[in-house]
Design an enzyme around this catalytic site. Structure first.
Site, mmCIF file in Angstrom:
data_model
loop_
_atom_site.group_PDB
_atom_site.id
_atom_site.type_symbol
_atom_site.label_atom_id
_atom_site.label_comp_id
_atom_site.label_asym_id
_atom_site.label_seq_id
_atom_site.Cartn_x
_atom_site.Cartn_y
_atom_site.Cartn_z
ATOM 1 N N HIS A 70 -5.962 -22.645 23.921
ATOM 2 C CA HIS A 70 -4.914 -22.336 24.889
ATOM 3 C C HIS A 70 -3.540 -22.549 24.247
ATOM 4 C CE1 HIS A 70 -8.066 -24.373 27.715
ATOM 5 N NE2 HIS A 70 -8.443 -23.137 27.411
ATOM 6 N N TYR A 133 -1.540 -36.446 26.014
ATOM 7 C CA TYR A 133 -0.510 -35.572 25.473
ATOM 8 C C TYR A 133 0.755 -35.619 26.334
ATOM 9 C CZ TYR A 133 -3.258 -32.311 28.426
ATOM 10 O OH TYR A 133 -3.971 -31.721 29.431
#
EC number: 1.1.1.133
Length: 477
Positions: A70, A133
């Site tokens: 992605h 993240y």
């Protein structure tokens, strides 16, 4: 954990802008500790100051959980809290690096910085793996993604656990092969998506002309549709669509600023508006280019350097100084100070051409000195700052050449259109405005020191040579 932890380090990879980081992990019989994200140290080593706004954690129970590929419209800083993952990244941005692949194993001692438009994929190598993240934009269901199939033959990612034995989602199985991928738009990852405020003014029009020619994707807004001082209206804009805001919006009616009606309008446009943009630019990690004026000075020093403290004489100058103060708090800002602007619209040179054509013999002030700034040079200087990697901060940009007075400019215009300089009478500022009420004070010395912008490799054209060409264009066109 190792008794001799490796030092913090940042290394480049074959994918432009994609960085691998070694993290220092301190361990003993109790466990381990690391500084997972340390802005000051990491930026000093070369990590972009990407201003994260959201922290996400992905937990995976089993070995072989595989997610991707992605490419999101935001930058990511990815690291592991527990366990270990195999990471694969494919550059899906349009351009010469499209399709470039990089892989590495991430454990608690490794992190990566993933620029927007680079495809991510992760495969867990240990049970109970959690990776985290940081991203520099808030997740949105309307965000544009670019996808690539995990099994794409061109990328040929060497998965440690073959995909037929891995744990995948149905969506990830159905992503397209590289030949069917629409690349992530270049303008969306190069810092070249620009919003211009005040786009209908003479500077705004020149920005709208030159920026596309320089490779920028440009959107222009202006009153009455968009009011930069309206915080609610500004907050409703999708700022993920932009990398740069160039604020060319301003109230420039200097004398009207001194009136009861003009004073609040001036402050709204010149101080409140920039402060709203400054807050937005800081929150969204945007570069803010703001246009200022020599009217922030009292005109007793010449030339004005970028470091001269403000000393405005009137409301206009005071409001501009207020806006400047807000803009300088933005981490990524270019405060561009200019003077005596001439462009496509009402300006002094065009006025003098008209007076000469009508046979008017004007009186023009001769004790205000400076240099003209043509919008062609001002915009070229702004583009240079945006594309050259110049340090953020304040820069003076005006025309080059001799210091002149308004009287000098007027006589030159008259001569250029075939009239005599004797038709123009030199007067002082006090003589020119004698008996007039509501006149704003003007700085007498307006010239700007250009050494800082010159040190970045940009030198504007000679302002009087520009004047000659401009007047010829008016009289011959």
């Amino acid at each position: 954990m190792t008794e001799s932890p490796k030092p913090l380090g940042v290394t480049t990879t074959p994918i432009p802008g994609f960085l691998r980081l070694d993290l220092t992990v301190h361990g003993d019989n109790r466990g381990w500790f690391k500084e997972n994200w340390q802005r000051e140290k990491m930026v000093a080593l070369g990590l972009p100051d990407f201003a994260p706004v959201q922290n996400n954690i992905s937990f995976n129970d089993e070995v072989g959980v595989t997610r991707g590929i992605h490419a999101e419209p935001w930058d990511k800083f990815v690291s592991v809290a527990t366990g270990k993952v195999f990471g694969a990244w494919v550059d899906l941005r349009e351009g010469p690096s499209f399709g470039t692949v990089y892989t590495t194993v991430i454990d608690p001692s490794v992190a990566v910085f993933v620029p927007k438009g680079v495809g991510n994929a992760y495969q867990t190598l240990e049970p109970g793996t959690a990776y985290t993240y940081l991203v520099n934009d808030h997740w949105s269901p309307d965000a544009r993604y670019t996808f690539l199939n995990l099994a794409d033959e061109t990328a040929a990612v060497p998965w440690p656990i073959p995909l037929e034995r891995a744990i995948l989602s149905d969506k990830d199985r159905s992503h397209p092969r590289v030949a069917e991928v629409t690349p992530f738009p270049a303008a969306a990852h190069t810092g070249r998506r620009v919003l211009v405020t005040g786009a209908n003014g003479q500077l705004g029009r020149e920005l709208m002309r030159q920026l596309p020619e320089a490779g920028f994707t440009v959107t222009g807004v202006d009153l009455p549709d968009v009011d930069i001082a309206d915080a609610t209206q500004m907050a409703a804009i999708d700022w993920s669509r932009y990398d740069v805001v160039v604020n060319a919006a301003a109230w420039t009616a200097v004398d009207a600023s001194e009136t009861g009606e003009g004073r609040p309008a001036t402050w709204r446009a010149n101080a409140t508006g920039p402060s709203v943009l400054a807050r937005i630019a800081s929150e969204h990690g945007l570069t803010l280019v703001h246009i200022s004026s020599e009217y922030v000075f009292d005109g007793t020093i010449e030339p004005h350097t970028e470091d001269e403290p403000p000393s405005p004489l009137g409301v206009y100058g005071q409001s501009k100084a207020g806006g400047d103060a807000a803009v300088t708090a933005v981490p990524r800002h270019y405060l561009v100070r200019t003077s005596w602007v001439v462009g496509d619209g009402r300006n002094f040179a065009k006025t003098m051409v008209g007076l000469a054509a009508r046979g008017v013999r004007p009186s023009v002030v001769a004790d205000q000195t400076g240099r003209l700034t043509f919008t062609t040079d001002l915009v070229a200087g702004i583009i240079h700052l945006l594309t050259s990697g110049a340090d953020y901060g304040t820069y003076n940009i005006s025309g080059e050449g001799p210091l002149v007075s308004w009287y000098d400019v007027a006589t030159r215009v008259y001569e250029l259109v075939g009239h005599s300089a004797d038709e123009v009478t030199a007067v002082t500022t006090s003589e020119y405005y004698a008996g007039q009420a509501g006149i704003a004070p003007r700085p007498l010395k307006s010239a700007l020191d250009l050494s800082r912008i010159a040190a970045t490799g940009f030198t504007p054209a000679n302002s009087m040579e520009r004047l000659d060409a401009y007047v010829r264009s008016l009289t011959q066109g």
